[in-house]
Motif scaffolding. Structure first.
Motif, mmCIF file in Angstrom:
data_model
loop_
_atom_site.group_PDB
_atom_site.id
_atom_site.type_symbol
_atom_site.label_atom_id
_atom_site.label_comp_id
_atom_site.label_asym_id
_atom_site.label_seq_id
_atom_site.Cartn_x
_atom_site.Cartn_y
_atom_site.Cartn_z
ATOM 1 N N ARG A 1 54.964 72.802 86.378
ATOM 2 C CA ARG A 1 55.033 71.338 86.312
ATOM 3 C C ARG A 1 56.462 70.854 86.507
ATOM 4 O O ARG A 1 56.704 69.822 87.147
ATOM 5 C CB ARG A 1 54.473 70.840 84.975
ATOM 6 C CG ARG A 1 52.955 70.946 84.882
ATOM 7 C CD ARG A 1 52.466 70.568 83.502
ATOM 8 N NE ARG A 1 51.003 70.578 83.434
ATOM 9 C CZ ARG A 1 50.304 70.480 82.317
ATOM 10 N NH1 ARG A 1 50.922 70.358 81.168
ATOM 11 N NH2 ARG A 1 48.992 70.494 82.349
ATOM 12 N N GLU B 1 43.823 74.983 82.980
ATOM 13 C CA GLU B 1 42.629 75.827 82.922
ATOM 14 C C GLU B 1 42.392 76.651 84.187
ATOM 15 O O GLU B 1 41.733 77.683 84.144
ATOM 16 C CB GLU B 1 41.381 74.987 82.609
ATOM 17 C CG GLU B 1 41.053 73.914 83.647
ATOM 18 C CD GLU B 1 41.770 72.601 83.386
ATOM 19 O OE1 GLU B 1 41.373 71.592 83.996
ATOM 20 O OE2 GLU B 1 42.722 72.611 82.576
ATOM 21 N N ASN B 2 42.930 76.192 85.335
ATOM 22 C CA ASN B 2 42.676 76.967 86.556
ATOM 23 C C ASN B 2 43.953 77.396 87.282
ATOM 24 O O ASN B 2 43.894 77.847 88.415
ATOM 25 C CB ASN B 2 41.759 76.193 87.508
ATOM 26 C CG ASN B 2 42.348 74.845 87.906
ATOM 27 O OD1 ASN B 2 43.545 74.613 87.728
ATOM 28 N ND2 ASN B 2 41.518 73.961 88.441
ATOM 29 N N LEU C 1 48.897 66.392 86.042
ATOM 30 C CA LEU C 1 47.526 66.845 86.205
ATOM 31 C C LEU C 1 47.333 67.586 87.520
ATOM 32 O O LEU C 1 46.294 68.210 87.733
ATOM 33 C CB LEU C 1 46.544 65.669 86.115
ATOM 34 C CG LEU C 1 46.413 65.033 84.736
ATOM 35 C CD1 LEU C 1 45.359 63.942 84.756
ATOM 36 C CD2 LEU C 1 46.063 66.069 83.683
ATOM 37 N N GLN D 1 47.604 69.552 94.698
ATOM 38 C CA GLN D 1 47.357 70.674 93.795
ATOM 39 C C GLN D 1 48.090 71.912 94.310
ATOM 40 O O GLN D 1 48.151 72.140 95.523
ATOM 41 C CB GLN D 1 45.861 70.981 93.733
ATOM 42 C CG GLN D 1 44.978 69.803 93.388
ATOM 43 C CD GLN D 1 45.087 69.403 91.940
ATOM 44 O OE1 GLN D 1 45.637 70.142 91.129
ATOM 45 N NE2 GLN D 1 44.591 68.220 91.610
ATOM 46 N N HIS E 1 46.725 72.100 86.706
ATOM 47 C CA HIS E 1 45.754 72.169 85.627
ATOM 48 C C HIS E 1 45.893 73.490 84.877
ATOM 49 O O HIS E 1 45.847 74.567 85.476
ATOM 50 C CB HIS E 1 44.328 72.046 86.175
ATOM 51 C CG HIS E 1 44.054 70.728 86.816
ATOM 52 N ND1 HIS E 1 43.957 69.553 86.109
ATOM 53 C CD2 HIS E 1 43.855 70.394 88.115
ATOM 54 C CE1 HIS E 1 43.706 68.559 86.932
ATOM 55 N NE2 HIS E 1 43.641 69.039 88.164
ATOM 56 N N GLN F 1 47.168 58.952 89.894
ATOM 57 C CA GLN F 1 46.854 60.093 89.051
ATOM 58 C C GLN F 1 48.094 60.496 88.263
ATOM 59 O O GLN F 1 49.216 60.214 88.639
ATOM 60 C CB GLN F 1 46.408 61.267 89.915
ATOM 61 C CG GLN F 1 45.215 60.947 90.806
ATOM 62 C CD GLN F 1 44.917 62.091 91.732
ATOM 63 O OE1 GLN F 1 44.755 63.224 91.293
ATOM 64 N NE2 GLN F 1 44.852 61.812 93.019
#
Length: 553
Positions: free
Chosen positions: A345, A332-333, A327, A359, A330, A323
């Motif tokens: 990041r 968006e969340n 990513l 995550q 994220h 991966q």
């Protein structure tokens, strides 16, 4: 070219400009330390004949499985396996993963011989499932073999090495992937300037580091690869890490401040390695490699075991696409009151590779859960590692990566006691970005690693001892593996009812009171850091983040 016949697979016109037969013809030394020095100095690099003799001797001395295929086996099986195929049209075994056979100045016969030898190896080593480095190894060994059968025997001995302290070549995807993760960890520790560049320009920094073996086994020109292989046969796998780190340092030095030639840094590094002769000689490359103060082979082996264990726990044992590292955060969340996506990041690029694909999971927020250290512990217990973020009323941002579950504090019976491992680090993000790691990483001369045998009985006030070698994490992981001159170098994290402390010895990197209202920061011996923000500060917000495996969501 030489009296032994190491030339029937070689294009002589190309070789004359690459390796000339000019040096000494004999090697009399037998002591390992002297061999190391001679290999590093390139004693046999200028003599095609002597290098062939040395390779024969070094490979003959590799401790191998009781039954290891030899030249006679090759003679018996090659006709059955190759059949009526022309050598140039032979398919490559699946375990090389579509790796191209490096030409390495081989003639047409030599290129075909590599394919034949690889197919025969696949027949004799069904347990080898992933080995993209092997075509380069066989192509080089063919230079120093009188015939295909002799080359086959040499390659088989390298694959059949059964000395656990002398790892030579990855033979499974799990081993290969954990090596890539370990290289990423080493870059993160020893090439921080290059790592910062990779994070800035690469969409997927883990994929860049996953390419490290290709730099050595395929992209390096023949005379460079042969010099690396000289030392590799004497000293083992650690040499490969050293040279790859040196390549990345030279790449950063050349490219820092310059626009990359493409939008693909992975391809740019490959191009740099192919054309490395424009920048640095083989001698300078090895000089840089051995100037890097890496920890011991056993310490690196423990780190690789930890990465391998993490991959097994994720169910990653066969080849699959990795991966993107960024990513894991994220846009968006992800929501934090302290940092943005880009800052998170950047922090994620610093953490050990085995957690980089996890995550971020918000465990505690002072704005949600209140300004209570008791509630902080309650929310964080059961999570390892964790990330602490602090925002001051002056809008300064700092924090710490903490390797160990906060529940460890309970072992001290209510008293303030330090625990954690050398993977802990502290950092600041505002007004400027700076990371401070365990002082032993920057100054390995402070300590000597403790032998693995002694770790079964060695303990310290800060650490419990595990019987599983993969849990005895190192280097820069578990302080119990080191003879430290004083305990101040291993005061990583401590928690009581009325305060939380990160780093110790001559000061504290971070101190936070029990109400999560006030804090202070200063230099400490554990991280040798500058103050992370104003030395005495008021807290606007505190957050703790955990690492959630995406497969468990």
């Amino acid at each position: 070219m030489d009296p032994l016949g190491y030339n029937c697979f070689v294009d002589r016109d190309k070789m004359d400009a690459t390796i000339q037969d000019l040096g000494p013809k004999e090697l009399s030394c037998t002591e390992l330390q002297e061999l190391k020095q001679l290999a590093r100095q390139g004693y046999w690099a200028r003599s095609y004949t002597l290098r062939g003799k040395v390779y024969q001797r070094l490979i003959r001395d590799i401790p191998c499985r009781t039954v290891t295929p030899d030249a006679s086996v090759y003679s018996d099986i090659v006709g059955k396996i190759v059949g009526k195929h022309s050598s140039g049209s032979l398919p490559l075994p699946e375990f090389v993963d579509n790796t191209q056979v490096p030409s390495y100045c081989l003639n047409t016969r030599g290129e075909g011989a590599v394919r034949k030898i690889l197919l025969c190896i696949a027949n004799q080593f069904p347990d080898v499932s992933f080995c993209p480095a092997l075509p380069a190894v066989v192509a080089l060994l063919l230079h120093y073999s009188i015939d295909e059968a002799e080359c086959f025997e040499k390659a088989c001995r390298i694959l059949a090495c059964n000395d656990p302290s002398k790892k030579l070549i990855d033979q499974s995807f799990l081993a290969f992937e954990s090596s890539c993760m370990t290289f990423g960890d080493l870059v993160n520790k020893y090439c921080q300037a290059a790592h910062k560049l990779m994070v800035a320009v690469s969409e997927d920094v883990l994929q860049v580091y996953a390419d490290w073996q290709r730099w050595l086994f395929g992209e390096l020109p023949l005379n460079y690869f042969a010099r690396v292989f000289d030392v590799f046969l004497v000293e083992g796998y650690k040499v490969l890490y050293r040279v790859a780190l040196a390549i990345l340092k030279f790449f950063h030095k050349v490219r820092a401040g310059q626009p990359l030639e493409s939008d693909n840094v992975k391809q740019d590094i490959r191009t740099f390695v192919k054309d490395i002769a424009k920048t640095v000689s083989p001698e300078k490359l090895l000089e840089k490699a051995f100037a890097i103060r890496l920890f011991s082979r056993k310490e690196i082996q423990l780190l690789q075991m930890a990465n391998e264990k993490a991959l097994k726990q994720k169910g990653i044992t066969v080849k699959q696409k990795r991966q993107f590292v960024h990513l894991a955060v994220h846009a968006e969340n992800f929501h934090s009151e302290i940092v943005g996506v880009k800052e998170m990041r950047d922090i994620w690029s610093w953490v050990p590779e085995r957690f980089a694909l996890c995550q971020p999971l918000l465990l505690f927020s002072s704005l949600q859960h209140g300004y209570s250290l008791t509630r902080f512990y309650f929310q964080c217990e059961g999570h390892e590692p964790t990330l602490l973020l602090i925002k001051t009323t002056q809008k300064e941002v700092c924090g710490a990566y903490l390797s160990t579950d906060w529940s460890e504090r309970n072992k001290f019976g209510g008293k303030l006691g330090f625990f954690g491992t050398g993977e802990c680090f502290v950092f600041r993000l505002q007004p400027e970005v700076q990371r401070y790691e365990w002082v032993v990483i920057k100054h390995p001369e402070l300590t000597k690693p403790v032998s693995l045998e002694s770790t079964t009985i060695l303990s310290s006030p800060c650490h419990s001892v595990s019987s599983d070698p993969a849990d005895r994490l190192s280097p820069f992981l578990a302080a119990r593996h080191f003879n430290l001159p004083s305990k101040t170098e291993s005061l990583f994290m401590a928690g009581g009812n009325d305060c939380l402390i990160i780093g110790g010895g001559g000061g504290q990197a971070l101190y936070i009171d029990g109400d999560l209202n006030r804090g202070r920061t200063g230099h400490c011996d554990t991280f040798n850091n500058q103050p992370l923000c104003s030395e005495n500060f008021l807290i606007a917000a505190v957050e703790a983040w955990g690492f959630q495996d995406p497969d468990t969501q």
